[in-house]
Scaffold this motif. Structure first.
Motif, PDB file in Angstrom:
ATOM      1  N   ILE A 266       0.871  -1.801   0.048  1.00 38.13           N
ATOM      2  CA  ILE A 266       0.631  -0.133  -0.480  1.00 38.13           C
ATOM      3  C   ILE A 266       0.918   1.702   0.353  1.00 38.13           C
ATOM      4  O   ILE A 266       0.487   2.349  -1.438  1.00 38.13           O
ATOM      5  N   ALA A 267       1.665   1.386   0.754  1.00 42.66           N
ATOM      6  CA  ALA A 267       2.529   2.137   0.658  1.00 42.66           C
ATOM      7  C   ALA A 267       3.498   2.851  -0.721  1.00 42.66           C
ATOM      8  O   ALA A 267       3.313   4.037  -0.720  1.00 42.66           O
ATOM      9  N   ARG A 268       4.198   1.707  -1.240  1.00 41.64           N
ATOM     10  CA  ARG A 268       4.604   1.664  -2.224  1.00 41.64           C
ATOM     11  C   ARG A 268       3.510   2.133  -3.229  1.00 41.64           C
ATOM     12  O   ARG A 268       4.117   3.233  -4.649  1.00 41.64           O
ATOM     13  N   PHE A 269       2.430   1.370  -3.670  1.00 41.32           N
ATOM     14  CA  PHE A 269       1.565   1.575  -4.126  1.00 41.32           C
ATOM     15  C   PHE A 269       0.626   2.193  -3.845  1.00 41.32           C
ATOM     16  O   PHE A 269      -0.762   1.692  -4.648  1.00 41.32           O
ATOM     17  N   PRO A 270       0.124   3.360  -3.184  1.00 42.49           N
ATOM     18  CA  PRO A 270      -0.914   3.708  -3.096  1.00 42.49           C
ATOM     19  C   PRO A 270      -2.028   3.978  -3.958  1.00 42.49           C
ATOM     20  O   PRO A 270      -3.749   4.068  -3.817  1.00 42.49           O
ATOM     21  N   SER A 271      -1.911   4.476  -5.468  1.00 35.16           N
ATOM     22  CA  SER A 271      -3.181   4.465  -6.306  1.00 35.16           C
ATOM     23  C   SER A 271      -3.602   3.668  -6.812  1.00 35.16           C
ATOM     24  O   SER A 271      -4.542   3.068  -7.768  1.00 35.16           O
ATOM     25  N   GLN A 272      -2.712   2.610  -7.043  1.00 33.62           N
ATOM     26  CA  GLN A 272      -2.837   0.846  -7.347  1.00 33.62           C
ATOM     27  C   GLN A 272      -3.694   0.054  -6.696  1.00 33.62           C
ATOM     28  O   GLN A 272      -4.390  -0.871  -7.329  1.00 33.62           O
ATOM     29  N   VAL A 273      -3.795   0.373  -5.579  1.00 30.17           N
ATOM     30  CA  VAL A 273      -4.907  -0.666  -4.965  1.00 30.17           C
ATOM     31  C   VAL A 273      -5.868  -0.045  -4.401  1.00 30.17           C
ATOM     32  O   VAL A 273      -5.243   1.195  -3.429  1.00 30.17           O
ATOM     33  N   SER A 274      -6.517  -0.805  -4.219  1.00 26.16           N
ATOM     34  CA  SER A 274      -7.617  -0.742  -4.027  1.00 26.16           C
ATOM     35  C   SER A 274      -8.799  -1.693  -3.163  1.00 26.16           C
ATOM     36  O   SER A 274      -9.082  -2.772  -3.619  1.00 26.16           O
ATOM     37  N   PHE A 275      -9.447  -0.986  -1.964  1.00 28.66           N
ATOM     38  CA  PHE A 275     -10.148  -1.927  -1.840  1.00 28.66           C
ATOM     39  C   PHE A 275     -11.839  -2.144  -1.847  1.00 28.66           C
ATOM     40  O   PHE A 275     -12.513  -2.349  -0.325  1.00 28.66           O
ATOM     41  N   GLU A 276     -11.515  -1.062  -3.144  1.00 29.97           N
ATOM     42  CA  GLU A 276     -13.120  -0.752  -2.837  1.00 29.97           C
ATOM     43  C   GLU A 276     -14.694  -2.120  -2.754  1.00 29.97           C
ATOM     44  O   GLU A 276     -15.228  -1.983  -1.970  1.00 29.97           O
ATOM     45  N   GLY A 277     -13.813  -2.939  -3.298  1.00 30.35           N
ATOM     46  CA  GLY A 277     -14.838  -4.220  -3.543  1.00 30.35           C
ATOM     47  C   GLY A 277     -15.267  -4.954  -2.345  1.00 30.35           C
ATOM     48  O   GLY A 277     -15.907  -6.051  -1.959  1.00 30.35           O
ATOM     49  N   THR A 278     -13.513  -4.593  -1.622  1.00 35.46           N
ATOM     50  CA  THR A 278     -13.878  -5.402   0.010  1.00 35.46           C
ATOM     51  C   THR A 278     -14.516  -5.298   1.006  1.00 35.46           C
ATOM     52  O   THR A 278     -14.621  -5.790   1.468  1.00 35.46           O
ATOM     53  N   ALA A 279     -14.549  -3.568   0.339  1.00 39.08           N
ATOM     54  CA  ALA A 279     -15.185  -2.458   1.935  1.00 39.08           C
ATOM     55  C   ALA A 279     -16.705  -2.801   1.463  1.00 39.08           C
ATOM     56  O   ALA A 279     -17.635  -3.173   2.752  1.00 39.08           O
ATOM     57  N   LYS A 280     -17.138  -2.863  -0.056  1.00 42.99           N
ATOM     58  CA  LYS A 280     -18.185  -2.863  -0.201  1.00 42.99           C
ATOM     59  C   LYS A 280     -18.698  -4.547   0.282  1.00 42.99           C
ATOM     60  O   LYS A 280     -19.802  -4.686   1.010  1.00 42.99           O
ATOM     61  N   PHE A 281     -17.783  -5.332   0.599  1.00 43.37           N
ATOM     62  CA  PHE A 281     -18.293  -6.882   0.848  1.00 43.37           C
ATOM     63  C   PHE A 281     -18.651  -6.858   2.150  1.00 43.37           C
ATOM     64  O   PHE A 281     -18.832  -7.363   2.724  1.00 43.37           O
ATOM     65  N   LEU A 282     -17.893  -6.057   2.773  1.00 41.34           N
ATOM     66  CA  LEU A 282     -17.635  -6.278   4.447  1.00 41.34           C
ATOM     67  C   LEU A 282     -18.735  -5.903   4.569  1.00 41.34           C
ATOM     68  O   LEU A 282     -19.180  -5.792   5.763  1.00 41.34           O
ATOM     69  N   GLY A 283     -19.157  -4.706   4.081  1.00 41.97           N
ATOM     70  CA  GLY A 283     -19.697  -4.491   4.594  1.00 41.97           C
ATOM     71  C   GLY A 283     -21.702  -4.614   4.472  1.00 41.97           C
ATOM     72  O   GLY A 283     -22.643  -3.970   5.694  1.00 41.97           O
ATOM     73  N   PHE A 284     -21.567  -5.448   3.545  1.00 40.48           N
ATOM     74  CA  PHE A 284     -23.051  -6.010   3.012  1.00 40.48           C
ATOM     75  C   PHE A 284     -22.565  -7.377   4.324  1.00 40.48           C
ATOM     76  O   PHE A 284     -23.967  -7.091   3.900  1.00 40.48           O
ATOM     77  N   LEU A 285     -21.467  -7.607   4.561  1.00 40.00           N
ATOM     78  CA  LEU A 285     -22.302  -8.333   5.590  1.00 40.00           C
ATOM     79  C   LEU A 285     -22.291  -7.700   6.583  1.00 40.00           C
ATOM     80  O   LEU A 285     -23.012  -8.785   7.598  1.00 40.00           O
ATOM     81  N   ALA A 286     -22.204  -7.026   6.851  1.00 37.08           N
ATOM     82  CA  ALA A 286     -22.265  -6.269   8.226  1.00 37.08           C
ATOM     83  C   ALA A 286     -23.617  -5.760   8.869  1.00 37.08           C
ATOM     84  O   ALA A 286     -24.518  -5.117   9.258  1.00 37.08           O
ATOM     85  N   GLY A 287     -24.436  -5.770   6.787  1.00 32.81           N
ATOM     86  CA  GLY A 287     -25.886  -5.038   6.929  1.00 32.81           C
ATOM     87  C   GLY A 287     -25.942  -3.651   6.777  1.00 32.81           C
ATOM     88  O   GLY A 287     -27.235  -3.194   6.830  1.00 32.81           O
ATOM     89  N   TYR A 288     -24.959  -3.124   5.743  1.00 34.00           N
ATOM     90  CA  TYR A 288     -25.123  -1.778   5.818  1.00 34.00           C
ATOM     91  C   TYR A 288     -25.920  -1.625   3.792  1.00 34.00           C
ATOM     92  O   TYR A 288     -25.876  -2.670   3.066  1.00 34.00           O
ATOM     93  N   THR A 289     -26.878  -1.044   4.012  1.00 38.14           N
ATOM     94  CA  THR A 289     -28.352  -0.899   3.551  1.00 38.14           C
ATOM     95  C   THR A 289     -27.532   0.329   1.882  1.00 38.14           C
ATOM     96  O   THR A 289     -28.099   0.356   1.195  1.00 38.14           O
ATOM     97  N   GLY A 290     -27.077   1.041   2.297  1.00 36.39           N
ATOM     98  CA  GLY A 290     -26.293   1.927   1.176  1.00 36.39           C
ATOM     99  C   GLY A 290     -27.687   3.327   1.030  1.00 36.39           C
ATOM    100  O   GLY A 290     -26.610   4.305   0.148  1.00 36.39           O
ATOM    101  N   GLN A 291     -28.146   3.440   2.395  1.00 38.96           N
ATOM    102  CA  GLN A 291     -28.603   4.812   2.352  1.00 38.96           C
ATOM    103  C   GLN A 291     -27.520   5.343   2.684  1.00 38.96           C
ATOM    104  O   GLN A 291     -27.142   5.453   4.392  1.00 38.96           O
TER     105      GLN A 291
END
Length: 269
Positions: free
Chosen positions: A206-231
């Motif tokens: 992450i420190a070497r390639f901050p712009s190329q590493v994205s955890f958006e998909g992982t964050a959305k998946f974890l948010g889905f499991l946690a019950g995030y509705t997207g509102q």
């Protein structure tokens, strides 16, 4: 329920309750002992010291306890298998024990929170509920004024948490029971080391390639499991989704434990 299953479940539950009782006894000793030690050091006993000692999160404590004690697999297996109890009956009795013990631990932790912690902090029942882990995340889903519904859902939610932890402990314990002592030592050392190496690699990446590493998909998946509705406004977390997730994980851990449970064998030593 067969007679053997009933007797085995009763035996295992009694044994686990003894361990849980010892843990709670140690907590009581700590509640009494910590203020005394503080008095010896500071030569004064303040009410705040006592209050701080009493404010224990029994839910977190019980979660750790049920996970740890359910990893202990072999000793009871050896005793019961030598007394005519099949592997299937032993496994089913352990699952029933997890379910019953989780319910008891849930009731004790909730009762302690409302009967001890809440009065000590001079909070009302509603205010005490709002300080629960469940309420802070999911208290708005059914409405803050629906106290009865939220209270029951909290009990079910935490019950599922404890069941999941207990079955996870069963799965890990069943696997470790098949390993030799030397292999278990290697695993205990290797897993933390590999975890640290992986974490260091991830941080470096992450420190070497901050712009190329994205955890958006992982964050959305974890948010889905946690019950995030997207509102963007209003209710954002739905407790039903993590409850379903915990049921799925519990089923997976149960399947893993039963698979390795059937491979357990009596050891010569």
């Amino acid at each position: 329920m067969s007679a053997k299953l009933k007797l085995t479940t009763r035996y295992l539950l009694r044994e686990q309750l003894k361990i849980l009782g010892y843990v709670y006894l140690m907590i009581v000793v700590s509640i009494v002992g910590i203020p005394l030690v503080s008095t010896l050091i500071t030569r004064q006993l303040t009410s705040q010291t006592i209050l701080n000692t009493l404010q224990i999160n029994l839910g977190f404590t019980f979660g750790c306890v049920i996970f740890i004690i359910m990893t202990f697999t072999y000793d009871n297996f050896k005793l019961l298998i030598q007394n005519g109890i099949s592997r299937r009956t032993y496994w089913r009795a352990r699952v029933l024990t997890v379910i019953a013990l989780s319910f008891i631990g849930d009731l004790v932790a909730t009762s302690y929170h409302f009967l001890v912690n809440t009065p000590l902090q001079h909070r009302t029942f509603t205010s005490g509920f709002n300080h629960l882990f469940y309420a802070q995340l999911y208290g708005d889903f059914f409405g803050r004024h629906n106290l009865a519904g939220n209270f029951i859902t909290n009990l079910i939610f935490m019950w599922l948490v404890f069941i999941m932890l207990g079955l996870s402990g069963m799965a890990i314990g069943s696997i470790f029971s098949l390993l030799t002592k030397s292999v278990r030592r290697i695993v205990f050392i290797a897993v933390p080391v590999l975890g640290f190496v992986f974490l260091a690699f991830l941080v470096n990446l992450i420190a070497r390639f901050p712009s190329q590493v994205s955890f958006e998909g992982t964050a959305k998946f974890l948010g889905f499991l946690a019950g995030y509705t997207g509102q963007s406004t209003g209710v954002t977390l739905n407790p039903l989704m993590p409850m379903v997730t915990m049921l799925v994980i519990s089923a997976m851990m149960g399947a893993i434990s039963t698979y390795f449970n059937h491979k357990l064998k009596l050891k010569n030593a």
